[in-house]
Scaffold this active site. Structure first.
Site, PDB file in Angstrom:
ATOM      1  N   ASP A  43       0.780  -1.082  -0.143  1.00 58.88           N
ATOM      2  CA  ASP A  43       0.037  -0.226  -0.165  1.00 58.88           C
ATOM      3  C   ASP A  43       0.889   1.220  -0.027  1.00 58.88           C
ATOM      4  OD1 ASP A  43      -2.645  -1.474   0.063  1.00 58.88           O
ATOM      5  OD2 ASP A  43      -2.453  -1.333   2.280  1.00 58.88           O
ATOM      6  N   ASP A  67      -7.179  -1.540  -4.167  1.00 59.98           N
ATOM      7  CA  ASP A  67      -7.930  -1.258  -3.041  1.00 59.98           C
ATOM      8  C   ASP A  67      -9.143  -0.277  -3.518  1.00 59.98           C
ATOM      9  OD1 ASP A  67      -6.807  -2.987  -1.367  1.00 59.98           O
ATOM     10  OD2 ASP A  67      -5.740  -1.153  -0.332  1.00 59.98           O
TER      11      ASP A  67
END
Length: 168
Positions: A120, A138
């Site tokens: 991330d 995401d």
């Protein structure tokens, strides 16, 4: 079995999400060396690229790493079910939603299998509103789920679609 043209749109969108997700992660890890530097200011303080090893699901939920393989298998099963659903879907919004969620699930599964965690890096925590660090996969999943909800509400409002009619 002939695959309907509209299903190919879902598969193509999923592939686009996977390519963008994986390319952005490669750029973060190799081009920007984000793993080594930790954070790169983009639009401070609102947006930064911050390196996070997410051992959970979207936005770090259920983290800890113990569920690496279960989450990987689950993501692949979800993507397979969505690929099958795309064969039956007829609405463009639904196809877009399926493609986005499918691509996001596969993009994050690739990370879990390859690294043991999801990379991330998109960090809006400087806004004080959104504390999670996330990635393109995401984002695709989140937008896809929102489109699924929108499509469901929209299709329920149309007469004759999913409605039960009583005879007088």
């Amino acid at each position: 079995m002939k695959i309907p043209r509209i299903a190919w749109a879902a598969y193509g969108l999923a592939l686009l999400v996977i390519v963008l997700d994986q390319a952005s992660k490669i750029w973060m890890l190799q081009g920007l060396s984000l793993r080594e530097v930790g954070q790169v200011a983009v639009l401070p303080p609102m947006l930064n690229f911050s390196y996070v090893e997410n051992t959970g699901v979207s936005f770090g939920l259920f983290g800890g790493g113990a569920a690496r393989w279960a989450l990987s298998v689950f993501s692949i099963i979800v993507a397979g079910a969505l690929a099958w659903w795309a064969l039956k879907a007829e609405r463009r919004t639904l196809i877009a939603a399926i493609g986005l969620v499918m691509g996001g699930a596969i993009g994050n599964a690739i990370d879990r299998i390859q690294y043991g965690y999801v990379v991330d890096f998109i960090d809006f925590s400087g806004t004080g509103v959104f504390p999670w660090v996330f990635n393109i996969a995401d984002s695709a999943i989140t937008i896809g789920v929102a489109l699924l909800i929108f499509d469901s509400v929209k299709s329920e409002r149309k007469p004759g679609v999913g409605a039960v009619h009583e005879k007088a």
